[in-house]
Design an enzyme around this catalytic site. Structure first.
Site, mmCIF file in Angstrom:
data_model
loop_
_atom_site.group_PDB
_atom_site.id
_atom_site.type_symbol
_atom_site.label_atom_id
_atom_site.label_comp_id
_atom_site.label_asym_id
_atom_site.label_seq_id
_atom_site.Cartn_x
_atom_site.Cartn_y
_atom_site.Cartn_z
ATOM 1 N N GLU A 187 -2.303 5.176 2.808
ATOM 2 C CA GLU A 187 -2.090 3.812 2.676
ATOM 3 C C GLU A 187 -3.595 3.133 2.093
ATOM 4 O O GLU A 187 -3.628 2.281 1.110
ATOM 5 C CB GLU A 187 -1.687 2.828 3.666
ATOM 6 C CG GLU A 187 -0.179 3.064 3.754
ATOM 7 C CD GLU A 187 0.156 4.298 4.737
ATOM 8 O OE1 GLU A 187 -0.845 4.843 5.093
ATOM 9 O OE2 GLU A 187 1.327 4.697 4.989
ATOM 10 N N HIS B 71 6.218 4.921 13.383
ATOM 11 C CA HIS B 71 6.445 5.937 12.341
ATOM 12 C C HIS B 71 5.259 6.304 11.415
ATOM 13 O O HIS B 71 5.366 7.288 10.714
ATOM 14 C CB HIS B 71 7.444 5.208 11.265
ATOM 15 C CG HIS B 71 6.953 4.194 10.617
ATOM 16 N ND1 HIS B 71 6.650 2.884 11.155
ATOM 17 C CD2 HIS B 71 6.205 4.077 9.203
ATOM 18 C CE1 HIS B 71 5.960 2.177 9.889
ATOM 19 N NE2 HIS B 71 5.760 2.617 9.022
ATOM 20 N N ARG C 14 2.201 7.724 9.705
ATOM 21 C CA ARG C 14 1.767 9.225 9.327
ATOM 22 C C ARG C 14 0.651 9.648 10.263
ATOM 23 O O ARG C 14 0.673 10.793 10.866
ATOM 24 C CB ARG C 14 1.208 9.349 7.970
ATOM 25 C CG ARG C 14 2.211 10.075 7.086
ATOM 26 C CD ARG C 14 1.662 10.339 5.624
ATOM 27 N NE ARG C 14 2.646 10.977 4.961
ATOM 28 C CZ ARG C 14 3.650 10.637 4.526
ATOM 29 N NH1 ARG C 14 4.213 9.189 4.688
ATOM 30 N NH2 ARG C 14 4.431 11.087 3.592
ATOM 31 N N ASP D 232 0.948 -1.206 -0.001
ATOM 32 C CA ASP D 232 0.196 0.126 -0.107
ATOM 33 C C ASP D 232 0.772 1.220 0.021
ATOM 34 O O ASP D 232 0.378 2.290 0.519
ATOM 35 C CB ASP D 232 -0.828 -0.106 1.221
ATOM 36 C CG ASP D 232 -0.203 -0.206 2.475
ATOM 37 O OD1 ASP D 232 1.084 -0.052 2.439
ATOM 38 O OD2 ASP D 232 -0.753 -0.573 3.660
ATOM 39 N N HIS E 195 12.838 4.996 12.873
ATOM 40 C CA HIS E 195 12.481 5.178 11.424
ATOM 41 C C HIS E 195 13.548 6.319 11.022
ATOM 42 O O HIS E 195 13.736 7.213 11.850
ATOM 43 C CB HIS E 195 11.211 5.475 11.207
ATOM 44 C CG HIS E 195 10.782 5.606 9.788
ATOM 45 N ND1 HIS E 195 11.131 6.505 9.129
ATOM 46 C CD2 HIS E 195 10.015 4.682 9.040
ATOM 47 C CE1 HIS E 195 10.534 6.275 7.709
ATOM 48 N NE2 HIS E 195 9.920 5.172 7.883
HETATM 49 C C1 UD1 Z 1 6.539 4.929 3.875
HETATM 50 C C2 UD1 Z 1 5.021 4.177 3.569
HETATM 51 C C3 UD1 Z 1 4.368 3.856 4.782
HETATM 52 C C4 UD1 Z 1 5.122 2.617 5.305
HETATM 53 C C5 UD1 Z 1 6.462 3.169 5.786
HETATM 54 C C6 UD1 Z 1 7.412 2.041 5.961
HETATM 55 C C7 UD1 Z 1 3.959 5.981 1.970
HETATM 56 C C8 UD1 Z 1 3.110 6.779 1.549
HETATM 57 N N1 UD1 Z 1 4.319 5.538 3.156
HETATM 58 O O1 UD1 Z 1 6.156 5.907 5.015
HETATM 59 O O2 UD1 Z 1 3.071 3.180 4.235
HETATM 60 O O3 UD1 Z 1 4.580 2.077 6.561
HETATM 61 O O4 UD1 Z 1 7.235 3.866 4.314
HETATM 62 O O5 UD1 Z 1 8.650 2.629 6.700
HETATM 63 O O6 UD1 Z 1 4.382 5.180 0.699
HETATM 64 N N2 UD1 Z 1 13.770 8.810 5.006
HETATM 65 C C9 UD1 Z 1 15.206 8.722 5.119
HETATM 66 N N3 UD1 Z 1 15.704 7.625 4.702
HETATM 67 C C10 UD1 Z 1 15.040 6.356 4.201
HETATM 68 C C11 UD1 Z 1 13.571 6.338 4.428
HETATM 69 C C12 UD1 Z 1 13.135 7.428 4.835
HETATM 70 O O7 UD1 Z 1 15.926 9.634 5.375
HETATM 71 O O8 UD1 Z 1 15.721 5.278 3.912
HETATM 72 C C13 UD1 Z 1 12.957 10.054 5.510
HETATM 73 C C14 UD1 Z 1 12.967 11.190 4.561
HETATM 74 O O9 UD1 Z 1 13.285 12.274 4.957
HETATM 75 C C15 UD1 Z 1 11.901 10.864 3.919
HETATM 76 C C16 UD1 Z 1 10.925 10.581 5.077
HETATM 77 O O10 UD1 Z 1 11.727 9.577 5.854
HETATM 78 O O11 UD1 Z 1 11.265 12.128 3.236
HETATM 79 C C17 UD1 Z 1 9.593 9.907 4.885
HETATM 80 O O12 UD1 Z 1 9.785 8.830 3.886
HETATM 81 P P1 UD1 Z 1 8.221 8.467 3.210
HETATM 82 O O13 UD1 Z 1 8.611 7.175 2.201
HETATM 83 O O14 UD1 Z 1 7.423 9.579 2.481
HETATM 84 O O15 UD1 Z 1 7.228 7.999 4.350
HETATM 85 P P2 UD1 Z 1 7.423 7.057 5.185
HETATM 86 O O16 UD1 Z 1 6.736 7.315 6.738
HETATM 87 O O17 UD1 Z 1 8.802 6.369 5.318
HETATM 88 N N1 UDP Z 2 12.008 -3.620 10.311
HETATM 89 C C1 UDP Z 2 13.365 -3.716 10.163
HETATM 90 N N2 UDP Z 2 14.036 -2.828 10.795
HETATM 91 C C2 UDP Z 2 13.296 -1.875 11.693
HETATM 92 C C3 UDP Z 2 11.988 -1.810 11.892
HETATM 93 C C4 UDP Z 2 11.343 -2.734 11.004
HETATM 94 O O1 UDP Z 2 13.897 -4.610 9.298
HETATM 95 O O2 UDP Z 2 14.184 -1.170 12.486
HETATM 96 C C5 UDP Z 2 11.113 -4.426 9.421
HETATM 97 C C6 UDP Z 2 10.193 -5.420 9.984
HETATM 98 O O3 UDP Z 2 10.296 -6.562 10.479
HETATM 99 C C7 UDP Z 2 9.294 -5.498 8.874
HETATM 100 C C8 UDP Z 2 9.272 -4.350 8.333
HETATM 101 O O4 UDP Z 2 10.535 -3.892 8.401
HETATM 102 O O5 UDP Z 2 9.480 -6.534 8.131
HETATM 103 C C9 UDP Z 2 8.104 -3.159 8.544
HETATM 104 O O6 UDP Z 2 8.219 -1.919 8.096
HETATM 105 P P1 UDP Z 2 7.919 -0.737 8.654
HETATM 106 O O7 UDP Z 2 7.683 -1.082 10.051
HETATM 107 O O8 UDP Z 2 8.950 0.291 8.045
HETATM 108 O O9 UDP Z 2 6.484 -0.510 7.639
HETATM 109 P P2 UDP Z 2 5.164 -1.028 7.671
HETATM 110 O O10 UDP Z 2 4.939 -2.508 7.807
HETATM 111 O O11 UDP Z 2 4.272 -0.291 8.914
HETATM 112 O O12 UDP Z 2 4.514 -0.252 6.506
#
Ligand code: UD1
Ligand code: UDP
Length: 387
Positions: A145, A215, A217, A109, A248
């Site tokens: 999502e 983490h 939103r 999602d 995160h």
């Molecule tokens: C995204 C997904 C969410 C999922 C999450 C898993 C969408 C809209 N959201 O949310 O469904 O639960 O990933 O973790 O698709 N950032 C870094 N390094 C990284 C990753 C993220 O610095 O490797 C920071 C950046 O500033 C970025 C911010 O995190 O702009 C947000 O990342 P984004 O993918 O937009 O949203 P998530 O909250 O990670």
């Molecule tokens: N996970 C990881 N390292 C972490 C936190 C989570 O490898 O520090 C793994 C976790 O086991 C799961 C996945 O990441 O498989 C979940 O990702 P996240 O919580 O970022 O996103 P969501 O599932 O809420 O979309």
């Protein structure tokens, strides 16, 4: 034409599958499917990374020894949803125009997945949706999502439902039953595979470890501040407990967690570990508190009770099976749920059962077989998931 085929090496018997991942959970949940596809000599599998995540995506690809054929590297600090959508869409469209795959596959999602389905739709290329059919009552929650997965489902030609509830939801929406397959969640394939070889975690303190992740939103702001206050109260009342919280990489999330917990001597805020280490942390944990979707799914395979830090969950199966409790994001319910689990061994044991409603470890084999059948290739027959 024969010369052309000879010269280009084009072989119509070989089918082309293009998989798209963007975030940490995309890569973890697609890894077992990708491994299966890469083992098929008659399928040419291309892996595209949107780069929605950077370090957190690279970590997973490295852990599973996967190599992206292209990475659009779109991530910026505090990126907006509209920016992400447009940046991924235009790059992916060019890729699809050149690669002309027979099928595009993505999971879940995230914005990357929604865009992958849209890009495939615009190019009239079939789309397969892994982890299809999770639903809440409102398209606005979880945001964004719920919209993302509904949009992907609207145009998918193959829907891989992780649970019977998801399967029912898809049939209820009128999808052709032949296009909907009950597979289990590939996250369970991943966690079972990695749990076997995960290193033993060395905790930073003695006592009972509470593993926490947050983490989402919908929890930014007051809910996350409440979660921190609740954790402080729990730590103050249970002297043998300590918190390990892999943060995160989102800067806004990190600021809130550091402000709320940074000074506590028994709260350890750590960098996000790579997947095998995170699995070893789950194994070492006494209790898990999380708003993560993937962690909710994986914890029952390791026999760990979960308190779900959300007001609602699209994964009610764990709650129904008794492995998880939905505790919301207000301070008092989080504290009282944690305290009762930490002080009542009977209640703890009832939640710590090793039984997983989300999968049996064979989801990716079912998905690969279904993709092969869809592409007109011979496929082994695998019993459906009984979830
Ligand atoms: C995204 C997904 C969410 C999922 C999450 C898993 C969408 C809209 N959201 O949310 O469904 O639960 O990933 O973790 O698709 N950032 C870094 N390094 C990284 C990753 C993220 O610095 O490797 C920071 C950046 O500033 C970025 C911010 O995190 O702009 C947000 O990342 P984004 O993918 O937009 O949203 P998530 O909250 O990670
Ligand atoms: N996970 C990881 N390292 C972490 C936190 C989570 O490898 O520090 C793994 C976790 O086991 C799961 C996945 O990441 O498989 C979940 O990702 P996240 O919580 O970022 O996103 P969501 O599932 O809420 O979309």
């Amino acid at each position: 034409l024969l010369d052309y085929i000879r010269l280009t090496g084009y072989n119509s018997a070989v089918k082309k599958v293009l998989a798209v991942v963007g975030t940490r959970p995309d890569a973890i949940k697609m890894a077992p499917v990708l491994k299966g596809l890469l083992r098929c000599p008659d399928i040419e599998t291309t892996l595209i990374a949107s780069g929605q995540h950077r370090e957190m995506l690279d970590q997973v690809l490295t852990a599973f020894d996967l190599h992206a054929d292209a990475n659009f590297d779109v991530m910026t600090e505090a990126q907006s949803l509209a920016y992400l959508t447009s940046a991924i869409l235009s790059s992916l469209d060019s890729t699809l125009e050149k690669a002309r795959p027979d099928l595009v596959v993505a999971q879940g999602d995230t914005t990357t997945t929604m865009v992958a389905s849209l890009a495939a739709f615009y190019r009239q290329i079939p789309f397969a949706h892994v982890e299809a059919g999770l639903r809440t009552d409102s398209v606005r929650s979880p945001f964004p999502e719920e919209f993302n997965r509904r949009a992907a489902g609207l145009i998918a030609d193959l829907h891989f439902a992780p649970t019977r509830r998801a399967w029912n939801a898809l049939l209820g929406e009128g999808h052709d039953p032949a296009s909907v397959l009950l597979t289990g969640n590939t996250s369970i394939d991943a966690v079972l595979d990695v749990a076997e070889r995960a290193p033993t975690y060395q905790p930073p303190a003695a006592g009972r470890m509470l593993l926490v992740t947050t983490h989402r939103r919908e929890n930014w702001g007051v809910p996350q501040d409440n979660i921190c206050s609740a954790l402080v109260q729990i730590l103050d009342q249970v002297r043998d407990a300590f918190v390990v919280l892999p943060m995160h990489r989102n800067p806004a999330v990190r600021r809130a967690l550091q402000a709320g917990l940074g000074g506590h001597p028994r709260a350890f805020l750590v960098e996000p570990p790579e997947y095998a280490e995170f699995v070893s942390m789950m194994k070492a944990a006494h209790l898990i508190l999380t708003d993560s979707g993937g962690v909710q799914e994986e914890a029952p395979s390791l026999g760990k009770p979960v308190l779900v830090l959300r007001r609602e969950t699209e994964r009610p199966e764990g709650v129904e099976a008794g492995n998880a409790r939905l505790v919301g994001t207000e301070v008092e319910p989080i504290v009282s749920a944690a305290l009762s689990l930490l002080t009542d061994p009977g209640q703890y044991q009832r939640m710590a059962r090793v039984a997983n409603p989300y999968g049996d470890g064979n989801a990716s084999a079912r998905i690969v077989a279904a993709i092969r059948t869809f592409l007109g290739l011979e496929a082994e027959s695998i019993a459906a998931f009984q979830g």
